[in-house]
Design a protein around this motif. Sequence first.
Motif, PDB file in Angstrom:
ATOM      1  N   ARG A 127      28.843  40.369  -3.071  1.00 20.86           N
ATOM      2  CA  ARG A 127      27.146  40.991  -3.129  1.00 20.86           C
ATOM      3  C   ARG A 127      26.673  39.601  -3.140  1.00 20.86           C
ATOM      4  O   ARG A 127      26.987  38.505  -3.432  1.00 20.86           O
ATOM      5  CB  ARG A 127      27.122  41.783  -4.608  1.00 20.86           C
ATOM      6  N   SER A 128      25.297  39.897  -2.896  1.00 18.46           N
ATOM      7  CA  SER A 128      24.365  38.662  -2.762  1.00 18.46           C
ATOM      8  C   SER A 128      24.093  38.103  -4.235  1.00 18.46           C
ATOM      9  O   SER A 128      24.495  38.579  -5.094  1.00 18.46           O
ATOM     10  CB  SER A 128      22.945  39.204  -2.133  1.00 18.46           C
ATOM     11  N   THR A 129      23.594  36.771  -4.125  1.00 24.27           N
ATOM     12  CA  THR A 129      23.557  36.083  -5.329  1.00 24.27           C
ATOM     13  C   THR A 129      22.299  36.831  -6.541  1.00 24.27           C
ATOM     14  O   THR A 129      22.600  37.023  -7.603  1.00 24.27           O
ATOM     15  CB  THR A 129      23.079  34.750  -5.338  1.00 24.27           C
ATOM     16  N   MET A 130      21.453  37.584  -5.742  1.00 28.59           N
ATOM     17  CA  MET A 130      20.451  38.188  -6.605  1.00 28.59           C
ATOM     18  C   MET A 130      20.976  39.463  -6.998  1.00 28.59           C
ATOM     19  O   MET A 130      20.339  40.003  -8.077  1.00 28.59           O
ATOM     20  CB  MET A 130      19.221  38.139  -5.816  1.00 28.59           C
ATOM     21  N   GLY A 131      22.116  39.997  -6.418  1.00 33.90           N
ATOM     22  CA  GLY A 131      22.389  41.356  -6.699  1.00 33.90           C
ATOM     23  C   GLY A 131      23.741  41.077  -7.681  1.00 33.90           C
ATOM     24  O   GLY A 131      24.489  42.326  -8.128  1.00 33.90           O
ATOM     25  N   THR A 132      23.736  39.973  -8.323  1.00 35.44           N
ATOM     26  CA  THR A 132      25.005  39.653  -9.122  1.00 35.44           C
ATOM     27  C   THR A 132      24.718  39.829 -10.599  1.00 35.44           C
ATOM     28  O   THR A 132      23.477  39.156 -11.034  1.00 35.44           O
ATOM     29  CB  THR A 132      25.844  38.396  -8.810  1.00 35.44           C
ATOM     30  N   THR A 179      27.925  32.148   2.842  1.00 36.34           N
ATOM     31  CA  THR A 179      27.907  33.584   3.628  1.00 36.34           C
ATOM     32  C   THR A 179      27.126  34.503   2.514  1.00 36.34           C
ATOM     33  O   THR A 179      27.569  34.334   1.412  1.00 36.34           O
ATOM     34  CB  THR A 179      29.252  33.956   3.707  1.00 36.34           C
ATOM     35  N   VAL A 180      26.090  34.970   2.642  1.00 36.26           N
ATOM     36  CA  VAL A 180      25.278  35.628   1.920  1.00 36.26           C
ATOM     37  C   VAL A 180      25.843  36.617   0.806  1.00 36.26           C
ATOM     38  O   VAL A 180      25.867  36.830  -0.047  1.00 36.26           O
ATOM     39  CB  VAL A 180      24.058  36.392   2.535  1.00 36.26           C
ATOM     40  N   GLU A 181      26.906  37.316   1.600  1.00 34.64           N
ATOM     41  CA  GLU A 181      27.540  38.375   0.790  1.00 34.64           C
ATOM     42  C   GLU A 181      28.550  37.750  -0.261  1.00 34.64           C
ATOM     43  O   GLU A 181      28.945  38.359  -1.109  1.00 34.64           O
ATOM     44  CB  GLU A 181      28.395  39.352   1.800  1.00 34.64           C
ATOM     45  N   LEU A 182      28.924  36.409  -0.164  1.00 34.74           N
ATOM     46  CA  LEU A 182      29.576  35.788  -1.177  1.00 34.74           C
ATOM     47  C   LEU A 182      28.863  35.453  -2.451  1.00 34.74           C
ATOM     48  O   LEU A 182      29.673  34.937  -3.185  1.00 34.74           O
ATOM     49  CB  LEU A 182      30.572  35.019  -0.483  1.00 34.74           C
ATOM     50  N   TYR A 185      30.111  33.144  -5.536  1.00 33.43           N
ATOM     51  CA  TYR A 185      31.273  32.228  -5.084  1.00 33.43           C
ATOM     52  C   TYR A 185      30.828  31.195  -4.285  1.00 33.43           C
ATOM     53  O   TYR A 185      31.463  29.993  -4.321  1.00 33.43           O
ATOM     54  CB  TYR A 185      32.268  33.258  -4.098  1.00 33.43           C
ATOM     55  N   ASN A 186      29.994  31.185  -3.355  1.00 34.89           N
ATOM     56  CA  ASN A 186      29.291  30.296  -2.524  1.00 34.89           C
ATOM     57  C   ASN A 186      28.918  29.064  -3.414  1.00 34.89           C
ATOM     58  O   ASN A 186      29.390  27.948  -3.449  1.00 34.89           O
ATOM     59  CB  ASN A 186      28.288  30.491  -1.582  1.00 34.89           C
ATOM     60  N   ILE A 187      28.265  29.358  -4.584  1.00 31.70           N
ATOM     61  CA  ILE A 187      27.715  28.248  -5.333  1.00 31.70           C
ATOM     62  C   ILE A 187      28.738  27.575  -6.225  1.00 31.70           C
ATOM     63  O   ILE A 187      28.805  26.543  -6.212  1.00 31.70           O
ATOM     64  CB  ILE A 187      26.773  28.869  -6.342  1.00 31.70           C
ATOM     65  N   SER A 188      29.859  28.492  -6.581  1.00 35.85           N
ATOM     66  CA  SER A 188      30.863  27.864  -7.515  1.00 35.85           C
ATOM     67  C   SER A 188      31.691  26.876  -6.546  1.00 35.85           C
ATOM     68  O   SER A 188      32.149  25.835  -7.145  1.00 35.85           O
ATOM     69  CB  SER A 188      31.933  29.130  -7.747  1.00 35.85           C
ATOM     70  N   LYS A 189      31.825  27.115  -5.336  1.00 28.95           N
ATOM     71  CA  LYS A 189      32.598  26.451  -4.520  1.00 28.95           C
ATOM     72  C   LYS A 189      31.981  24.951  -4.187  1.00 28.95           C
ATOM     73  O   LYS A 189      32.476  23.984  -3.807  1.00 28.95           O
ATOM     74  CB  LYS A 189      33.101  26.983  -3.044  1.00 28.95           C
ATOM     75  N   THR A 190      30.522  25.049  -4.031  1.00 22.12           N
ATOM     76  CA  THR A 190      29.772  24.094  -3.805  1.00 22.12           C
ATOM     77  C   THR A 190      29.827  22.984  -4.931  1.00 22.12           C
ATOM     78  O   THR A 190      29.716  21.810  -5.002  1.00 22.12           O
ATOM     79  CB  THR A 190      28.231  24.355  -3.580  1.00 22.12           C
ATOM     80  N   ALA A 191      29.965  23.682  -6.152  1.00 21.32           N
ATOM     81  CA  ALA A 191      29.816  22.852  -7.357  1.00 21.32           C
ATOM     82  C   ALA A 191      31.337  21.978  -7.637  1.00 21.32           C
ATOM     83  O   ALA A 191      31.286  21.002  -8.357  1.00 21.32           O
ATOM     84  CB  ALA A 191      29.825  23.792  -8.735  1.00 21.32           C
ATOM     85  N   ILE A 192      32.300  22.497  -6.869  1.00 21.10           N
ATOM     86  CA  ILE A 192      33.605  21.878  -6.738  1.00 21.10           C
ATOM     87  C   ILE A 192      33.364  20.587  -6.271  1.00 21.10           C
ATOM     88  O   ILE A 192      34.126  19.632  -6.593  1.00 21.10           O
ATOM     89  CB  ILE A 192      34.833  22.813  -6.173  1.00 21.10           C
TER      90      ILE A 192
END
Length: 280
Positions: A127-132, A179-182, A185-192
Amino acid sequence: MFKLLTWTWRGFQTITPLSRRITRSAASSTLKFANKVAVLTGSTNGIGLACARRLAQEGAHVVICSRKKDNVDKAVAMLQGEGLSVTGTVCHVGKAEDRERLVTTALEHNKGVNFLVCVAGVNPLVRSTMGTSEQIWDKILEVNVKAPALLLKQLLPHMENRGQSSVILVSSVVAYNPTVELGVYNISKTAILGLTKTLAKELAPKNIRVNCIAPGLIQTDFIKKISEEPAAWNIIKEREAIQREGVPEDCSGLVSFLCSPDAAYISGETIAVAGFSPHL
């Protein structure tokens, strides 16, 4: 087996055929991690299991873990059946008591740890970031970002005296190309990526290297839905000019290299394993 003889001033001596010398040399090189201990999270299938197998094949005693006991038992039995030195325990990396049990299990073998490979990660919602929801935000960041740092903190006293210790974190190409749908998760992997660089600087005085791999589409349960949809897969192939999905072993060789003395002067780096460069 025939023998080759050659004359020396001492008389005839047996010469080992070149093919056998090469074989022996190759066999010796596979034990480059002899007397080393490696701890891997999320290591009962996929990338984690492939990395565990590779490090064990090269001589390390490997400690694997995951959240489900059945998965741990099956993976340990399989790897031990291959003649490898492996133990395992149940560990939800987001829980302090489970991380402590993992550390205790690792120390039972050799009172120290040389390598930590953090593969465990979650993405409970597409789901998108704003939908989480806040709950999902907390779960993803807790497991994907906080847990590797906190586990390393618990292992640190047992790694810094080992010499040439190595930590491998696992990000993703979505850290570069979200990927918008992730969503989160995208943000967490960028933090890594940031965690890798920060820890590399912080731990350099302790002679501990910290690097990161960023897998692309690797054949794991995580991307199974994508690979089962030909239209989506064709779009990705055309966009990134790749011809195949990766396999977990594409990652395990790199992890082995980053743990080895061959990478002794490499720290703070993230290397994509994707069949293309996510930086372009």
